[in-house]
Design a protein around this motif. Structure first.
Motif, mmCIF file in Angstrom:
data_model
loop_
_atom_site.group_PDB
_atom_site.id
_atom_site.type_symbol
_atom_site.label_atom_id
_atom_site.label_comp_id
_atom_site.label_asym_id
_atom_site.label_seq_id
_atom_site.Cartn_x
_atom_site.Cartn_y
_atom_site.Cartn_z
ATOM 1 N N UNK A 197 -38.325 -29.873 18.068
ATOM 2 C CA UNK A 197 -39.507 -30.167 18.827
ATOM 3 C C UNK A 197 -39.946 -31.298 19.034
ATOM 4 N N UNK A 198 -40.164 -32.001 17.871
ATOM 5 C CA UNK A 198 -40.533 -33.516 17.708
ATOM 6 C C UNK A 198 -39.641 -34.403 18.497
ATOM 7 N N UNK A 199 -38.432 -34.284 18.162
ATOM 8 C CA UNK A 199 -37.546 -35.218 19.020
ATOM 9 C C UNK A 199 -37.400 -34.947 20.454
ATOM 10 N N UNK A 200 -37.880 -33.789 20.968
ATOM 11 C CA UNK A 200 -37.883 -33.381 22.464
ATOM 12 C C UNK A 200 -38.997 -34.090 22.996
ATOM 13 N N UNK A 201 -40.103 -34.201 22.316
ATOM 14 C CA UNK A 201 -41.114 -34.761 22.655
ATOM 15 C C UNK A 201 -41.155 -36.565 22.900
ATOM 16 N N UNK A 202 -40.601 -36.860 21.780
ATOM 17 C CA UNK A 202 -40.120 -38.371 21.700
ATOM 18 C C UNK A 202 -39.027 -38.684 22.747
ATOM 19 N N UNK A 203 -38.155 -37.803 22.938
ATOM 20 C CA UNK A 203 -37.393 -38.243 24.044
ATOM 21 C C UNK A 203 -38.136 -38.306 25.368
ATOM 22 N N UNK A 204 -39.287 -37.478 25.607
ATOM 23 C CA UNK A 204 -39.833 -37.516 26.890
ATOM 24 C C UNK A 204 -40.740 -38.610 27.072
ATOM 25 N N UNK A 205 -41.356 -39.275 25.693
ATOM 26 C CA UNK A 205 -42.153 -40.125 25.582
ATOM 27 C C UNK A 205 -41.223 -41.542 26.087
ATOM 28 N N UNK A 206 -40.140 -41.615 25.606
ATOM 29 C CA UNK A 206 -39.150 -42.584 25.621
ATOM 30 C C UNK A 206 -38.956 -42.902 27.345
ATOM 31 N N UNK A 207 -38.626 -41.733 27.875
ATOM 32 C CA UNK A 207 -38.176 -41.932 29.405
ATOM 33 C C UNK A 207 -39.643 -42.427 30.156
ATOM 34 N N UNK A 208 -40.714 -42.032 29.816
ATOM 35 C CA UNK A 208 -41.949 -42.577 30.234
ATOM 36 C C UNK A 208 -42.180 -43.906 30.219
ATOM 37 N N UNK A 209 -42.212 -44.309 28.890
ATOM 38 C CA UNK A 209 -42.482 -45.543 28.354
ATOM 39 C C UNK A 209 -41.274 -46.736 28.505
ATOM 40 N N UNK A 210 -40.056 -46.326 28.740
ATOM 41 C CA UNK A 210 -39.137 -47.256 28.854
ATOM 42 C C UNK A 210 -38.666 -48.125 27.756
ATOM 43 N N UNK A 211 -39.346 -47.679 26.457
ATOM 44 C CA UNK A 211 -39.144 -48.481 25.391
ATOM 45 C C UNK A 211 -37.741 -48.151 24.806
ATOM 46 N N UNK A 212 -37.384 -49.125 24.044
ATOM 47 C CA UNK A 212 -36.092 -48.980 23.375
ATOM 48 C C UNK A 212 -36.614 -48.216 22.055
ATOM 49 N N UNK A 213 -35.745 -47.055 21.767
ATOM 50 C CA UNK A 213 -36.001 -46.025 20.659
ATOM 51 C C UNK A 213 -35.144 -46.438 19.531
ATOM 52 N N UNK A 214 -36.002 -46.305 18.335
ATOM 53 C CA UNK A 214 -35.284 -46.679 17.019
ATOM 54 C C UNK A 214 -35.317 -45.384 16.317
ATOM 55 N N UNK A 215 -34.019 -44.978 15.761
ATOM 56 C CA UNK A 215 -34.150 -43.607 14.876
ATOM 57 C C UNK A 215 -34.448 -43.851 13.443
ATOM 58 N N UNK A 216 -35.480 -44.665 13.144
ATOM 59 C CA UNK A 216 -36.129 -44.525 11.903
ATOM 60 C C UNK A 216 -37.601 -44.622 12.000
ATOM 61 N N UNK A 217 -38.438 -44.053 10.820
ATOM 62 C CA UNK A 217 -39.883 -44.028 11.086
ATOM 63 C C UNK A 217 -40.676 -45.559 11.009
ATOM 64 N N UNK A 218 -41.657 -45.577 11.844
ATOM 65 C CA UNK A 218 -42.287 -46.809 11.973
ATOM 66 C C UNK A 218 -42.778 -47.345 10.574
ATOM 67 N N UNK A 219 -43.085 -46.402 9.689
ATOM 68 C CA UNK A 219 -43.783 -46.828 8.664
ATOM 69 C C UNK A 219 -42.691 -47.574 7.821
ATOM 70 N N UNK A 220 -41.360 -47.119 7.625
ATOM 71 C CA UNK A 220 -40.112 -47.639 7.027
ATOM 72 C C UNK A 220 -39.962 -49.108 7.644
ATOM 73 N N UNK A 221 -40.186 -49.119 9.239
ATOM 74 C CA UNK A 221 -39.765 -50.489 9.737
ATOM 75 C C UNK A 221 -40.725 -51.828 9.144
ATOM 76 N N UNK A 222 -42.083 -51.121 9.091
ATOM 77 C CA UNK A 222 -43.114 -51.982 8.742
ATOM 78 C C UNK A 222 -42.827 -52.434 7.261
ATOM 79 N N UNK A 223 -42.396 -51.457 6.649
ATOM 80 C CA UNK A 223 -42.131 -52.068 5.198
ATOM 81 C C UNK A 223 -40.890 -52.993 4.966
ATOM 82 N N UNK A 224 -39.767 -52.769 5.911
ATOM 83 C CA UNK A 224 -38.560 -53.701 6.168
ATOM 84 C C UNK A 224 -39.201 -55.080 6.479
ATOM 85 N N UNK A 225 -40.106 -55.097 7.400
ATOM 86 C CA UNK A 225 -40.364 -56.251 8.186
ATOM 87 C C UNK A 225 -41.170 -57.094 7.037
ATOM 88 N N UNK A 226 -42.201 -56.451 6.271
ATOM 89 C CA UNK A 226 -42.954 -57.033 5.372
ATOM 90 C C UNK A 226 -42.190 -57.634 4.173
#
Length: 251
Positions: A197-226
């Motif tokens: 269900x979550x992935x289906x919703x995210x796919x629709x958001x991606x189509x609407x926003x035109x954003x590049x999709x990253x298949x990791x959690x944002x919290x993990x990405x923030x940790x990596x960036x820090x």
């Protein structure tokens, strides 16, 4: 009463100053419960979206915003209550998740609009990150409410990190068609269904926003960036130290 006055004041000011454009507003029902699932680019997302709607939309916010002491604390609490935010105690990851789910179900059962960010936190770089299979899917499956995907556009450019004065520009909001997950009603404890269900919703958001999709959690990405920034800072300090040492006159 407070919400109406605050919405008129803040919503009117935002629309006048930034003139946000909106597409798909007809997809939000005039009455009845629904879940608005949005990408999350900026702190201002929770203000721009309610500003363009005729109905109240309730998001959750840290309980600290409602309990801080002093005059500033009281003003902050009044502000968040006025714009339709619900306090949730986020001490402890599991407790925070359960509290958010309970709050969402209560909003839906009262016939309201519940706003949620499936990524769980703001995007660190403007890309769309993997949705967390907790709050969104569990509220949707427990209540049978339709999920309406929403894309915030360019809100992160209005006030980038480190900037005090916001940039006057037109952000956008795209609202997608409602998604019906009633076929999974009562299956909110099946982790495979929650993920689907979550992935289906995210796919629709991606189509609407035109954003590049990253298949990791944002919290993990923030940790990596820090961690990368910390390593770069350490390396820079070591390089400067070595350079100073090399320039010292020989004894």
């Amino acid at each position: 009463m407070m919400y109406g006055a605050m919405k008129f004041s803040i919503g009117g000011s935002l629309k006048l100053a930034f003139r946000p454009w909106v597409e798909g507003l007809e997809n939000i029902p005039a009455e009845g419960p629904a879940i608005l699932a949005s990408n999350h680019l900026s702190f201002s997302d929770s203000f721009f979206l309610p500003a363009v709607l005729d109905r109240k939309v309730t998001f959750i916010a840290k309980a600290e915003y409602f309990t801080s002491p002093g005059v500033k604390g009281k003003l902050t609490a009044a502000f968040f209550k006025g714009v339709g935010q619900l306090p949730v105690d986020r001490s402890g990851a599991r407790g925070a998740g359960e509290a958010a789910i309970k709050a969402g179900i209560q909003v839906i059962e009262s016939g309201g609009l519940f706003g949620i960010y499936p990524e769980g936190t703001r995007s660190p770089d403007g890309r769309l990150y993997r949705g967390k299979p907790g709050g969104l899917a569990r509220v949707a499956l427990a209540t049978g409410a339709p999920v309406i995907p929403v894309a915030m556009i360019d809100t992160e450019k209005i006030q980038p990190p480190g900037k005090v004065i916001p940039k006057l520009m037109r952000p956008g909001i795209r609202v997608g068609k409602p998604l019906d997950f009633s076929r999974y009603h009562g299956m909110e404890h099946d982790r495979f269904i929650l993920r689907s269900v979550t992935d289906e919703v995210m796919y629709e958001i991606m189509k609407l926003s035109g954003q590049e999709y990253v298949d990791v959690y944002a919290t993990a990405a923030k940790r990596q960036i820090a961690e990368a920034e910390k390593a770069e800072k350490t390396a820079r300090a070591e390089a400067e130290k070595a350079q100073k040492k090399s320039h010292r006159p020989a004894a």
